[in-house]
Design an enzyme around this catalytic site. Structure first.
Site, short mmCIF file in Angstrom:
data_model
loop_
_atom_site.label_atom_id
_atom_site.label_comp_id
_atom_site.label_asym_id
_atom_site.label_seq_id
_atom_site.Cartn_x
_atom_site.Cartn_y
_atom_site.Cartn_z
N HIS A 154 -19.72 18.56 -4.83
CA HIS A 154 -21.14 18.41 -4.42
C HIS A 154 -21.16 17.89 -2.98
O HIS A 154 -21.13 16.69 -2.73
CB HIS A 154 -21.85 17.43 -5.36
CG HIS A 154 -23.31 17.26 -5.09
ND1 HIS A 154 -24.29 17.71 -5.94
CD2 HIS A 154 -23.97 16.68 -4.06
CE1 HIS A 154 -25.48 17.41 -5.45
NE2 HIS A 154 -25.32 16.79 -4.32
N GLY B 269 -32.58 14.99 6.75
CA GLY B 269 -33.86 15.42 7.30
C GLY B 269 -35.03 14.66 6.72
O GLY B 269 -36.19 14.97 6.99
N GLU B 270 -34.74 13.62 5.94
CA GLU B 270 -35.83 12.93 5.24
C GLU B 270 -36.51 11.86 6.10
O GLU B 270 -37.44 11.21 5.65
CB GLU B 270 -35.31 12.35 3.92
CG GLU B 270 -35.00 13.48 2.95
CD GLU B 270 -34.00 13.09 1.86
OE1 GLU B 270 -33.09 12.30 2.16
OE2 GLU B 270 -34.12 13.60 0.75
N THR C 270 -32.39 18.49 -0.13
CA THR C 270 -33.84 18.31 -0.09
C THR C 270 -34.53 19.43 0.70
O THR C 270 -35.58 19.91 0.31
CB THR C 270 -34.20 16.97 0.62
OG1 THR C 270 -33.26 15.99 0.24
CG2 THR C 270 -35.60 16.53 0.27
N TYR D 31 -33.28 21.62 -3.78
CA TYR D 31 -34.00 20.74 -4.72
C TYR D 31 -35.10 21.50 -5.48
O TYR D 31 -35.46 21.14 -6.57
CB TYR D 31 -34.71 19.63 -3.93
CG TYR D 31 -33.93 18.36 -3.69
CD1 TYR D 31 -32.55 18.33 -3.74
CD2 TYR D 31 -34.60 17.17 -3.40
CE1 TYR D 31 -31.86 17.14 -3.50
CE2 TYR D 31 -33.93 15.99 -3.16
CZ TYR D 31 -32.56 15.98 -3.21
OH TYR D 31 -31.89 14.81 -2.98
N HIS E 79 -29.72 17.22 -9.56
CA HIS E 79 -29.87 15.93 -8.87
C HIS E 79 -30.82 15.06 -9.68
O HIS E 79 -31.94 15.45 -9.97
CB HIS E 79 -30.44 16.19 -7.47
CG HIS E 79 -31.11 15.02 -6.83
ND1 HIS E 79 -30.57 14.32 -5.77
CD2 HIS E 79 -32.31 14.42 -7.09
CE1 HIS E 79 -31.39 13.35 -5.42
NE2 HIS E 79 -32.45 13.39 -6.20
N HIS F 6 -25.36 12.03 -9.57
CA HIS F 6 -25.90 10.70 -9.18
C HIS F 6 -26.17 9.84 -10.41
O HIS F 6 -27.05 8.97 -10.38
CB HIS F 6 -27.19 10.81 -8.34
CG HIS F 6 -27.20 11.84 -7.27
ND1 HIS F 6 -26.11 12.08 -6.46
CD2 HIS F 6 -28.17 12.72 -6.85
CE1 HIS F 6 -26.41 13.06 -5.59
NE2 HIS F 6 -27.64 13.47 -5.82
N ASP G 80 -21.09 13.82 -2.47
CA ASP G 80 -22.40 13.97 -1.80
C ASP G 80 -22.17 13.95 -0.28
O ASP G 80 -23.02 13.50 0.48
CB ASP G 80 -23.38 12.89 -2.24
CG ASP G 80 -24.83 13.29 -2.10
OD1 ASP G 80 -25.11 14.48 -1.80
OD2 ASP G 80 -25.71 12.42 -2.28
ZN ZN Z 1 -28.66 14.82 -4.61
#
Ligand code: ZN
Length: 386
Positions: free
Chosen positions: A59, A67-68, A97, A128, A193, A222, A283
């Site tokens: 993953h 980019g959040e 995301t 996502y 996720h 996660h 991740d």
């Molecule tokens: Zn994730």
């Protein structure tokens, strides 16, 4: 051809001291006292070293993620050296995301680039969000006809950033992914996720309880992000599900209640979860918010494949997990679950992906598809832009 002499070998099971013969990108022989002479044969003295399968990081935001916090927080692409220095010889890429500015075309192209550089790379279709953005406009066609695509993910559930998928949407996607997996002889796994919401794994359990889709169709990730989800994950695994622990972390995440991945392995085993249901993934290249000591946001750190190796080492050195069990979570288990049939073990006819560790479990050699990438802790195969 490469011959590694007299090396303590974990396939991941311990099989004692062996000679390993590699040719044509495969393990050709794994035996005692192989006496071969051949001009051009590279001999590595394995005395004092331990051979383990190359690590599989299942993953990773290979294209970059994040980019959040606005466009400037989009994280960079992975480089070959990020993988090799961590002993990772196989990667599975995903978007994350932002499925709008990050596209499947670029994800598959990045995987192809990594393959050209010598490692093995696969990807998940989608991001996502549901309905997922595919490469061919049909998730089933993606799996059937695109070699690198082995499943779907990472689909977000139980998270404020998820697309709030309905039972119908998620079960339909699971069904298509499962059928496409069957038709293409691929895993057809949904990498899911999990966010911090109390709903936790319920959206998956609801599908398993109300449709014919088996619990093994999912690889939720996660699971160690908070104590509550971790406990739920243990119960989920006892029902037969797979659970994935994320290794990239920060001190703040741990202080806020994340169960660090090496400890999560230890606790899961103690709770009676079978080791073959547990995987670790990094991740990598995902964004990790960083804060100063007074809790002010100071910027973003980036997840790394190195965290996968560090978690493996810490599980053994700090939490007394056996080397076999710690190895399984980053080699044979992801290979089995993701149906990467040539990967994950030191075994005749499988791809020669190998890491040689010293006494302190430091990485000395990395071999990917039969080619030496790192020798005596020095990268000898450079990535294109390194
Ligand atoms: Zn994730």
């Amino acid at each position: 051809m490469i011959l590694i002499k007299n090396v303590k070998t974990f396939k991941p099971e311990a099989i004692g001291k062996k000679d390993l013969l590699i040719a044509g990108g495969k393990f050709i022989d794994v035996d005692e006292q192989l006496d071969i002479s051949y001009s051009g044969l590279k001999i590595i003295d394995g005395t004092g070293l331990t051979a383990v399968p190359g690590f599989i990081d299942s993953h990773v935001h290979i294209l970059g993620g994040g980019g959040e916090g606005g466009f400037k927080t989009r994280t960079p692409e992975i480089k070959l050296s990020n993988m090799i220095s961590a002993g990772v010889t196989t990667v599975v890429g995903c978007i994350g995301t932002d499925g709008i500015s990050r596209r499947m075309e670029s994800l598959v192209a990045k995987a192809k680039g990594l393959k050209e550089e010598g490692v093995s790379a696969y990807v998940y279709s989608g991001s996502y969000r549901l309905p997922i953005a595919t490469l061919t406009n049909d998730v089933m066609k993606d799996l059937l006809f695109i070699e690198e695509i082995i499943g779907v993910g990472e689909i977000a559930i139980s998270d404020h950033r998820s697309s709030q998928p309905s039972f119908e949407e998620l079960s339909k996607l699971s069904a298509d992914t499962r059928t496409a997996g069957i038709l293409s002889n691929k895993a057809g796994i949904l990498n899911v996720h999990l966010g911090d919401s109390d709903k936790g794994l319920k959206p998956i359990i609801e599908i398993v309880n109300n449709t014919e889709i088996p619990i093994t169709q999912y690889l939720p990730t996660h699971i160690n992000r908070n104590e509550q989800l971790f406990k739920e994950g243990i119960e989920y695994a006892k029902k037969g599900g797979y659970i994935d622990f994320t290794t990239s972390t920060t001190k703040q995440f741990i202080d806020a209640g994340e169960v660090e991945a090496p400890l999560a392995i230890k606790k899961a085993i103690e709770s009676g979860v079978k080791i073959n249901q547990i995987t670790l993934s990094s991740d990598g290249q995902g964004s990790l918010p960083a804060f100063d000591s007074t809790g002010n946001f100071t910027g973003l750190a980036v997840g790394t494949s190195m965290s996968l190796y560090n978690a493996f080492k810490k599980a053994i050195k700090v939490y007394d997990v056996s080397i076999e069990e710690a190895l399984m979570t980053i080699t044979k288990n992801p290979a089995d679950i993701l149906k990467l049939t040539n990967k994950g073990e030191i075994k005749v006819n499988l791809d020669a992906d190998l890491v040689l560790l010293d006494d302190e479990l430091n990485i000395q050699y990395v071999i990917a598809n039969g080619k030496i990438m790192m020798e005596k802790n020095i990268m000898i195969q450079k990535g294109t832009f390194e």
